[in-house]
Design a protein around this motif. Structure first.
Motif, PDB file in Angstrom:
ATOM      1  N   ARG A 182      78.863 -74.375  53.016  1.00  0.00           N
ATOM      2  CA  ARG A 182      80.091 -73.627  53.321  1.00  0.00           C
ATOM      3  C   ARG A 182      80.085 -72.264  52.624  1.00  0.00           C
ATOM      4  O   ARG A 182      80.492 -71.253  53.209  1.00  0.00           O
ATOM      5  N   ALA A 186      80.161 -68.683  54.425  1.00  0.00           N
ATOM      6  CA  ALA A 186      81.165 -67.681  54.066  1.00  0.00           C
ATOM      7  C   ALA A 186      80.498 -66.349  53.719  1.00  0.00           C
ATOM      8  O   ALA A 186      81.006 -65.276  54.080  1.00  0.00           O
ATOM      9  N   LYS A 208      88.751 -64.393  59.174  1.00  0.00           N
ATOM     10  CA  LYS A 208      89.509 -65.647  59.206  1.00  0.00           C
ATOM     11  C   LYS A 208      88.624 -66.823  58.800  1.00  0.00           C
ATOM     12  O   LYS A 208      89.041 -67.701  58.034  1.00  0.00           O
ATOM     13  N   ARG A 209      87.386 -66.825  59.301  1.00  0.00           N
ATOM     14  CA  ARG A 209      86.461 -67.913  58.979  1.00  0.00           C
ATOM     15  C   ARG A 209      86.079 -67.896  57.503  1.00  0.00           C
ATOM     16  O   ARG A 209      85.890 -68.961  56.892  1.00  0.00           O
ATOM     17  N   ARG A 211      87.967 -67.024  54.986  1.00  0.00           N
ATOM     18  CA  ARG A 211      89.065 -67.646  54.249  1.00  0.00           C
ATOM     19  C   ARG A 211      89.058 -69.162  54.425  1.00  0.00           C
ATOM     20  O   ARG A 211      89.323 -69.913  53.471  1.00  0.00           O
ATOM     21  N   GLU A 212      88.740 -69.618  55.619  1.00  0.00           N
ATOM     22  CA  GLU A 212      88.712 -71.057  55.885  1.00  0.00           C
ATOM     23  C   GLU A 212      87.581 -71.743  55.120  1.00  0.00           C
ATOM     24  O   GLU A 212      87.771 -72.828  54.558  1.00  0.00           O
ATOM     25  N   GLU A 213      86.403 -71.121  55.102  1.00  0.00           N
ATOM     26  CA  GLU A 213      85.256 -71.723  54.424  1.00  0.00           C
ATOM     27  C   GLU A 213      85.458 -71.791  52.912  1.00  0.00           C
ATOM     28  O   GLU A 213      85.000 -72.727  52.256  1.00  0.00           O
ATOM     29  N   ASP A 215      88.380 -72.004  51.375  1.00  0.00           N
ATOM     30  CA  ASP A 215      89.572 -72.770  51.017  1.00  0.00           C
ATOM     31  C   ASP A 215      89.174 -74.078  50.337  1.00  0.00           C
ATOM     32  O   ASP A 215      88.419 -74.881  50.879  1.00  0.00           O
TER      33      ASP A 215
END
Length: 245
Positions: A182, A186, A208-209, A211-213, A215
């Motif tokens: 991950r 990122a 956006k991805r 930030r998701e990875e 998190d």
């Protein structure tokens, strides 16, 4: 309603363990919130001190002679204090380079993880140095205050060097294989998010991805997110093909 009351009457004792569970979750959330708030205050304080130091440096006439780098060399107290404040600001700047740069946080996540012993020791040394720091480099201080501040700044410098060395040594080894993947994803997406050659849609999606990875893996400060958003916005608003004059 009678079956519900019968159930509650027979299993009233469940209220105590359930209350403990929910209370524990609430306490953990509260502690995490307090840690984030304290960290944000430290970043804001460090940024403010650096700006003040930079403004003072611009206003100060440039000396013709070279300034010795060693802070332990005998000299009048005002000169010693100025050198100590400069050394303090330099370590704070190096720390902010990690705190505000998402790419560095991904590469060296231990620098933002207060659970790591070296990082925790550095953060304690930082708080102590910040606490003993005089109001300004021109402030009147006693010899004892100067000695205490010198020791605190020295500890601050050494603790940062050790924390940085350890973070660069361990890198992402404390994460699982899935978590490392991950982080790697990122890192790749971050490159796209600030790449002017990518389309606006690609950059927005990549941001956006990212930030998701991250998190749940790395705790980004509000200032780090703000800095990243500025970079993405800059690329989105820049014209890759400016008109010829």
């Amino acid at each position: 309603m009678e079956p519900l009351f019968d159930f509650l009457g027979n299993y009233w004792w469940l209220a105590f363990p359930l209350a403990g569970i929910f209370g524990g979750v609430g306490s953990a959330w509260e502690r995490a919130t307090k840690r984030r708030h304290k960290r944000r205050l430290e970043i804001l304080r460090a940024k403010s001190e650096l700006k003040a130091a930079q403004a003072a440096a611009r206003a100060k006439p440039v000396a013709t002679a070279s300034v010795p780098t060693a802070i332990t060399r005998p000299s009048p107290e005002p000169d010693q204090l100025e050198q100590l404040v400069t050394a303090h600001d330099e370590v704070a700047r190096r720390w902010l380079d990690y705190e505000l740069d998402v790419a560095k946080l991904i590469a060296f996540p231990a620098m933002s993880d207060g659970r790591q012993p070296m990082t925790a020791a550095f953060l304690r040394a930082k708080r102590n140095a910040d606490h003993l720091r005089p109001a300004s480099a021109k402030a009147r201080v006693t010899k004892q205050q100067l000695d205490e501040y010198r020791s605190a700044v020295t500890e601050f410098e050494v603790a940062f060097d050790l924390a940085e060395r350890e973070a660069r040594r361990v890198r992402d080894s404390s994460f699982t294989e899935v978590e490392r993947k991950r982080l790697s994803t990122a890192k790749q997406l971050l490159t796209v998010a600030i790449d002017q050659a990518a389309t606006p849609a690609e950059r927005q999606l990549a941001y956006k991805r990212v930030r998701e990875e991250l998190d749940g893996l790395i705790s980004l400060s509000d200032e780090a997110v703000e800095e990243l958003e500025k970079k993405v916005a800059l690329e989105l608003t820049a014209d890759p093909h400016p008109a010829n004059e």
